[in-house]
Write an enzyme that holds these catalytic residues in place. Structure first.
Site, PDB file in Angstrom:
ATOM      1  N   GLU A   1    -103.786  96.690  81.754  1.00 39.78           N
ATOM      2  CA  GLU A   1    -102.687  96.221  82.606  1.00 39.78           C
ATOM      3  C   GLU A   1    -101.382  96.980  82.313  1.00 39.78           C
ATOM      4  OE1 GLU A   1    -103.101  94.405  85.088  1.00 39.78           O
ATOM      5  OE2 GLU A   1    -101.209  93.479  85.622  1.00 39.78           O
TER       6      GLU A   1
ATOM      7  N   GLU B   1     -98.762  85.766  98.002  1.00 35.94           N
ATOM      8  CA  GLU B   1    -100.215  85.797  97.799  1.00 35.94           C
ATOM      9  C   GLU B   1    -100.944  85.203  99.001  1.00 35.94           C
ATOM     10  OE1 GLU B   1    -101.715  87.334  95.497  1.00 35.94           O
ATOM     11  OE2 GLU B   1    -100.192  87.605  93.949  1.00 35.94           O
TER      12      GLU B   1
HETATM   13  C1  DMJ Z   1    -103.876  92.612  95.155  1.00 35.54           C
HETATM   14  O1  DMJ Z   1    -103.760  91.264  95.402  1.00 35.54           O
HETATM   15  C2  DMJ Z   1    -102.998  93.408  96.057  1.00 35.54           C
HETATM   16  O2  DMJ Z   1    -103.404  94.723  96.026  1.00 35.54           O
HETATM   17  C3  DMJ Z   1    -101.544  93.299  95.688  1.00 35.54           C
HETATM   18  O3  DMJ Z   1    -100.713  94.116  96.459  1.00 35.54           O
HETATM   19  C4  DMJ Z   1    -101.307  93.611  94.229  1.00 35.54           C
HETATM   20  N1  DMJ Z   1    -102.403  93.542  93.428  1.00 35.54           N
HETATM   21  C5  DMJ Z   1    -103.598  92.847  93.688  1.00 35.54           C
HETATM   22  C6  DMJ Z   1    -104.778  93.516  93.059  1.00 35.54           C
HETATM   23  O4  DMJ Z   1    -104.501  94.155  91.891  1.00 35.54           O
END
Ligand code: DMJ
Length: 577
Positions: free
Chosen positions: A370, A137
């Site tokens: 989801e 992240e």
């Molecule tokens: C984002 O942080 C990025 O796209 C990641 O790859 C996966 N999903 C979230 C948003 O849904």
């Protein structure tokens, strides 16, 4: 039967009508869609600023906004289960939403606000904090946000941060990159999922990570290496990626979770959604960004395996990597990025058919839940939420770029309308806790500004992409495709077919996603003259990429590969299964 006289007058009308109505039907059409685009662009612009200004007022410099209570959350650390009370007194978050908003500000033309953000971050951002963060992240949101913003800040075409910018964002990015490195210090080279920014890997840290967690670091860490000249970041990410790839099964499938110390799989079932999605995305995008043939080969095999073992008509289920047998039949919101990736590959017909199914589900619920159980035709009992995710908007943007079919504009419009009617509150945009009741949750994720608003904006106004060639990271941060970042041109490079962009006018129409431009390559044309030439690009015969045969397809700009005509009649980088 119509009386003769009436028929005669209808015929006369049809003959003279063009002179009565000098504007042709297609002109009417195009002015209708141009007006629609302007109107929708304004709506998205307003959405972005409603989210952004509320963040600045109620949450900044903390990480994310809580739009219902008009307060904040330091989510980057909370992702590591470290609650605020465990953080040092002075900890004020890392302004995550500000970092994530920077490339969107530039795309929307707000250079002044971008410069303010650059200045603030340069003076205040500090990664020397006792906070346990998630490597994946933090990489896609913070490192990606900083690296992309640095490139935008130094891009002479943007005329940003004139004079006062001294690479502060790159210095911050490098500091963060260094703090990532201890995570890779494992017997396998596969990185830990969690790391403390100040103290490195913590005692008793979990060995478990996901495929995306260790396979989606190469764009940001590679870009950091190219910008700083220090190969250490790219090498660490590449080593992890290669190790991960070596763990694939004989079917070229991977699992979802693994142990970084032993290199053993923990969860053998996987699909194209959570825990795996950006791994596929980065194999292909790394090939575009760095031109390495290896990435293409890995992606090619992985893509074929996905289409063979996961695809069921327009849907994708999960399967066991060891035998390819279907495990879970689920549609997840994260999977909706896949059609966008397929557009980049050129597999437009497949992209279109999957995208339609996601749109169908979006319309059924008003947003994308989801997780939807395809075998029971019901929502997953505990995953009925919609946290303002961008994936459907992202795919819609790519498909519109490739086809220019206005239907995708209508899809974008309905996404915008849903977001405004279900999630907009006085204090920003709130996530949806339950799509059956539309009950809200007090969280505005930073990716709403980094991706959801950005892709919707680009759908209605792609002027930022004209004459430029960017690849978007998985968090929607643009990185430029430069021939100087390509180790060498791919094998399919055809030196005899170098082509000039013929005229100023034609160059202006070009955009990255329509694959009309090439990696920027400056060539010496003698007597001190420099020209930007296409390395290998040959445009498709038609600008809408439709074709009847391979001879109408050109050579792809970003990968230098020959494009072929699909059965559905589109030129693309077709993969034969
Ligand atoms: C984002 O942080 C990025 O796209 C990641 O790859 C996966 N999903 C979230 C948003 O849904």
């Amino acid at each position: 039967m119509l009386p003769r006289q009436v028929v005669k007058w209808i015929l006369v009308f049809l003959v003279i009508s063009p002179s009565l109505f000098p504007v042709s039907v297609s002109e009417v059409d195009s002015s209708y869609w141009s007006a629609k685009k302007r109107h929708m662009k304004k709506k998205v612009h307003d959405m972005f600023y409603h989210a952004y200004e509320n963040y600045l007022t109620h949450a900044f410099p903390h990480d994310e906004l809580k739009p219902l209570s008009k307060s904040f959350t330091d989510s980057l650390s909370e992702l590591g289960n470290l609650k605020l009370e465990h953080l040092p007194q002075h900890y004020n978050g890392s302004a995550l939403t500000l970092i994530e908003s920077m490339s969107s500000l530039v795309i929307m033309g707000n250079n002044t606000e971008f410069e303010r953000a650059v200045l603030w971050l340069s003076e205040n951002l500090n990664f020397d904090v006792d906070a346990r963060i998630n490597l994946f992240e933090c990489n896609i949101r913070v490192l990606g946000g900083l690296v992309s913003a640095h490139i935008l800040a130094t891009d002479s075409a943007n005329r940003l941060v004139q004079g006062s910018y001294k690479n502060q964002l790159l210095t911050l990015a490098e500091d963060l990159g260094r703090r990532f490195l201890p995570a890779f210090d494992t017997p396998t080279g596969l990185p830990y999922a969690w790391i403390n920014l100040k103290y490195g890997v913590m005692e008793n840290e979990t060995n478990e990570t996901s495929t995306s967690g260790c396979g989606s670091l190469i764009l940001e860490m590679g870009a950091l290496s190219r910008l700083t000249g220090d190969p250490i970041y790219e090498s660490a990410a590449l080593r992890a990626l290669r190790r991960l790839w070596s763990m694939r099964s004989s079917l070229n499938l991977l699992g979802t979770t693994l142990d970084v110390t032993t290199g053993e799989w923990i969860e053998y079932s996987s699909g194209i959604g959570a825990g795996v999605d950006s791994f596929y995305e980065y194999l292909f995008k790394a090939h575009i960004l760095f031109g390495k043939e290896d990435f293409w080969r890995m992606f090619h095999s992985a893509y074929l395996a996905v289409q063979k073992y996961f695809r069921h008509g327009p849907w994708y289920h999960e399967a066991d990597m060891r035998n390819g047998k279907a495990t879970y039949w689920q549609l997840t919101s994260l999977q909706a990025f896949w059609p966008g990736l397929q557009v980049l590959v050129g597999d437009i017909a497949a992209a279109n058919s999957s995208h339609r199914e996601f749109v169908h589900v979006w319309k059924k619920f008003g947003v994308l839940p989801e997780r939807y159980l395809l075998d029971h035709l019901m929502l997953h009992p505990t995953e009925k939420y919609y946290p303002l995710r961008p994936e459907l908007a992202e795919s819609t943007f790519y498909l519109y770029q490739a086809t220019k079919d206005p239907w995708y504009l209508e899809v974008g419009e309905s996404i915008v309308n849903s977001l405004n009617s279900y999630t907009k509150v006085d204090g920003g945009f709130a996530s949806i806790r339950d799509v059956t009741t539309m009950q809200l949750e007090d969280h505005q994720h930073s990716f709403f500004l980094a991706e959801t608003c950005k892709y919707l904006y680009l759908l209605f106004d792609d002027s930022f992409l004209v004459d430029r060639n960017y690849v978007f990271t998985t968090e929607g941060h643009p990185l430029p495709v430069l021939s100087s970042w390509h180790d060498r041109l791919p094998e399919a490079y055809i030196p005899s077919n170098w082509t000039f962009l013929p005229s100023e006018k034609q160059a202006r129409r070009a955009s990255a996603m329509t694959l009309q431009v090439c990696p920027a390559m400056s060539l010496d044309c003698g007597h001190g003259c420099q020209q930007v030439k296409s390395a290998c690009h040959i445009p498709d015969a038609r600008s809408d990429h439709r074709c009847f045969g391979d001879e109408e397809c050109g050579v792809d700009a970003t990968t230098c590969r020959r494009r072929t005509c699909s059965m559905a009649g589109y030129c693309g980088l077709w993969l034969f299964i």
